[in-house]
Structures are given as C-alpha cells and as structure tokens.
Write a protein that holds these residues in place. Sequence first.
Motif, PDB file in Angstrom:
ATOM      1  N   VAL A   3      47.386 -19.515  43.841  1.00  0.00           N
ATOM      2  CA  VAL A   3      46.810 -19.099  45.115  1.00  0.00           C
ATOM      3  C   VAL A   3      45.369 -19.591  45.126  1.00  0.00           C
ATOM      4  N   ARG A  47      45.535 -18.953  50.326  1.00  0.00           N
ATOM      5  CA  ARG A  47      46.782 -19.667  50.614  1.00  0.00           C
ATOM      6  C   ARG A  47      47.497 -20.007  49.325  1.00  0.00           C
ATOM      7  N   ASN A  48      48.822 -20.092  49.435  1.00  0.00           N
ATOM      8  CA  ASN A  48      49.633 -20.552  48.314  1.00  0.00           C
ATOM      9  C   ASN A  48      49.474 -22.057  48.174  1.00  0.00           C
ATOM     10  N   ARG A  52      48.247 -12.522  48.362  1.00  0.00           N
ATOM     11  CA  ARG A  52      47.336 -12.976  49.417  1.00  0.00           C
ATOM     12  C   ARG A  52      46.935 -11.814  50.320  1.00  0.00           C
ATOM     13  N   GLN A  83      52.583 -15.605  43.680  1.00  0.00           N
ATOM     14  CA  GLN A  83      53.210 -15.932  44.957  1.00  0.00           C
ATOM     15  C   GLN A  83      54.446 -15.058  45.152  1.00  0.00           C
TER      16      GLN A  83
END
Length: 95
Positions: A48, A41-42, A24, A19
């Motif tokens: 992720v 998505r986090n 991403r 992150q």
Amino acid sequence: MPEHTEIVRVTAWVRGRVQGVGFRWWTRARALELGLVGWARNTEDGRVEVVAEGSREACVKLLDLLRGCDTPGRVDGVVERWSEVRGGLGGFLER
C-alpha cells in the motif's frame, strides 16, 4: 496551524498483508484524525502506498501508527520518503 509549523509531504510504502483487510480505510481514518490530506492506494506488488501532507509532527505520528501493532492485517515493514509539499490535495482518499 502555528506559523512555525513545518508543512511536509511523506510517501510511505507499507508491505505485508495489507491488501483486502481494510488497511487503506484504517489509514484514511487515522490521517483524517491527524489533520492530514493525501491518499492511500494498493500497488500491483501487494504493498500500500500512502501519500500524506501536513505538519511534520502529524506525518511522523501517522508513520508511527503504520508501524504499530494495531493496524488491520500485518505490516512487515514501512519505507518512507520525505519531500516538499506539492499541494492540490483535498481530504484523504482511498484510491
């Protein structure tokens, strides 16, 4: 895609320093190159989550890339779950 191509859905949870390092965005670029649809998505726990639909071959290649050494940050592990396609996805989004 050829008629014999199996279309699948894979959900992957990637852990490590993933992150805040462009992970991403990088995943989205690789997925689009492979012709996949879905999103990345986090999660609140620092992982992720990646959901991708497309040919089994392309999904396997994406998993190989996620586990590879060329990702942004540092990947310590990837857990995957295969399921049936749900559809309704367009493009590949960063959420």
